[in-house]
Design an enzyme around this catalytic site. Structure first.
Site, PDB file in Angstrom:
ATOM      1  CG  PHE A   1      -1.994   1.042   1.151  1.00  0.00           C
ATOM      2  CD1 PHE A   1      -3.063   0.877   0.299  1.00  0.00           C
ATOM      3  CD2 PHE A   1      -1.921   2.198   1.914  1.00  0.00           C
ATOM      4  CE1 PHE A   1      -4.055   1.838   0.207  1.00  0.00           C
ATOM      5  CE2 PHE A   1      -2.904   3.171   1.825  1.00  0.00           C
ATOM      6  CZ  PHE A   1      -3.977   2.985   0.964  1.00  0.00           C
TER       7      PHE A   1
ATOM      8  CG  ASP B   1      -0.283  -2.451   6.853  1.00  0.00           C
ATOM      9  OD1 ASP B   1      -1.389  -2.729   7.369  1.00  0.00           O
ATOM     10  OD2 ASP B   1      -0.096  -1.447   6.153  1.00  0.00           O
TER      11      ASP B   1
ATOM     12  NE  ARG C   1      -9.734  -3.230  -2.749  1.00  0.00           N
ATOM     13  CZ  ARG C   1      -9.263  -2.548  -1.718  1.00  0.00           C
ATOM     14  NH1 ARG C   1      -8.102  -2.861  -1.188  1.00  0.00           N
ATOM     15  NH2 ARG C   1      -9.938  -1.539  -1.216  1.00  0.00           N
TER      16      ARG C   1
END
Length: 425
Positions: free
Chosen positions: A135, A210, A384
């Site tokens: 990300f 993460d 997505r």
């Protein structure tokens, strides 16, 4: 819609819903009628009771208790108390996590802390490794920290792993810390946390995970994996609400070695002593910073309490069943439309969302949203779809694929309104 012969049909999906051990959790969330919500991997829906909890904080605790509520309503302890709840969800123990700030800020704290430990233990290690496909904020923060350190002669660099540079090849004697996403935000691919953490440690580096697309969706076992740090948000699978506070988890062996750089008064050992000098709190509390957002913390707890009721094995089993079904139906019913899965097929290799590439992915997602099938789009060219087991049904999957098939067959995505980009995709 289409009556094409298939190994699945809607009635079979309905039968699976009727026998779903998690089906009762759907009533714990408020979803609009006629909506198939496949974007809980970006923003979870509102839990039942969240609005009432917020009203209670505003009307009684703030309205009547006023400043007394920091003591009488337990506001001051919320970051630690909720941190303990999240820690249980991600395989940690009490006193190892706090809920505070944003994922971005918490990653900066974790990276800074890890780098300082390595400055003492292995001062020659000045490389931060992360994924090129991570990300973006994870990369930006690593780059920003390296730039800050280099402004005073640090000699740090960020090394990106990708198809051309594997993690194994990147791990040399210069690496101080490795920052990875347990589940990739775009592709849904998942690292084996335990084996990768061991690989990182064997190379003399520290591991930061993460968990933004993992916490509340896939089994996470931080202590069992011997992880060093973890960060993540709470507004996705934990249903904390838009912008709800994030969390940071720190292995006990690292908690008291150094204080983190955002050394605000809430991380002071005695914040109301108003001391001239900074004395860090012991434990995870030293990773706090400033005054906390009480209303957001209070409503987050509604989602956390639901998550703590769920059997982890049942959650994972349904997640895999939903994503398997989606992939199978797309292949059966949407063949010939240039769709390409970028999410791994292996159960051990994926999280709880599926991403599909298409030349007109943004427009197709826009057309789906117009019909009440809400997914999202991620550059470059990926549709997505998040499958949250607590409220997504098997018939939801069937209906979503049927709308997708119809939009592709009729080229409904070509309508002008689907060609215009929104600010948030």
């Amino acid at each position: 819609m289409d009556s094409t012969i298939s190994t699945h049909d809607r009635s079979r999906c309905a039968d699976r819903d009727a026998n779903d051990p998690l089906a009762g959790f759907r009533s714990r969330f408020l979803l609009p009628d006629g909506v198939v919500y496949l974007d809980g991997n970006s923003l979870g829906p509102r839990p039942v009771g969240a609005a009432e909890r917020a009203a209670g904080v505003i009307e009684q605790e703030w309205g009547e208790g006023l400043i007394r509520s920091w003591n009488t309503a337990g506001w001051f302890e919320l970051p630690r108390r909720l941190g303990d709840k999240i820690s249980r969800l991600i395989g940690g123990g009490d006193g190892e996590a706090v809920v505070t700030d944003t994922t971005t800020l918490n990653l900066f704290k974790a990276l800074s802390s890890a780098v300082r430990i390595q400055q003492q233990d292995a001062p020659g290690r000045r490389v931060i490794v992360t994924e090129r496909d991570n990300f973006p904020t994870d990369i930006y923060i690593a780059e920003g920290l390296a730039d800050l350190l280099n402004s005073v002669g640090g000699g740090y660099e960020v090394r990106l792993i990708d198809d051309e540079l594997s993690l194994e090849a990147a791990l040399d004697d210069d690496v101080a810390v490795v920052s990875l996403s347990h589940v990739n935000y775009r592709t849904g691919s998942m690292w084996d946390m335990a084996s990768v953490t061991a690989q990182i440690h064997d190379a003399g580096a520290l591991a930061i995970w993460d968990l933004a697309h993992a916490a509340g969706a896939v089994p996470v076992a931080l202590n069992a994996a011997d992880a060093d740090y973890a960060v993540g948000c709470t507004y996705k699978y934990l249903n904390g609400g838009p912008g709800s506070p994030a969390f940071i988890w720190v292995n006990r062996r690292h908690q008291n070695r150094f204080w983190q750089p955002l050394s605000g008064w809430w991380s002071h050992a005695r914040p109301f002593a108003m001391a001239d000098g900074y004395e860090p709190d012991n434990g995870a509390g030293r990773f706090l910073c400033g005054t906390q957002p009480v209303i957001s913390l209070a409503t987050l707890e509604c989602g956390l309490d639901i998550a703590l009721e769920v059997d982890e094995a049942e959650l994972r089993a349904k997640s895999l069943a939903l994503t398997d079904l989606f992939m199978e139906l797309v292949e059966e019913r949407c063949a010939g439309h240039g769709l390409k899965f970028i999410t791994p097929r292996g159960h051990e290799d994926r999280g709880s969302h599926v991403s599909v590439e298409h030349p007109q992915a943004y427009a197709v997602v826009s057309a789906l949203i117009e019909r009440g099938v809400i997914g999202d789009y991620r550059e470059p060219g990926a549709m997505r779809f998040g499958f949250t087991p607590l409220y997504t049904s098997y018939t939801d999957v069937w209906d979503a694929v049927e709308h997708l098939r119809d939009i592709l067959d009729t080229r409904a995505w070509e309508a002008p309104e689907h060609q215009r980009r929104n600010a948030v995709t």
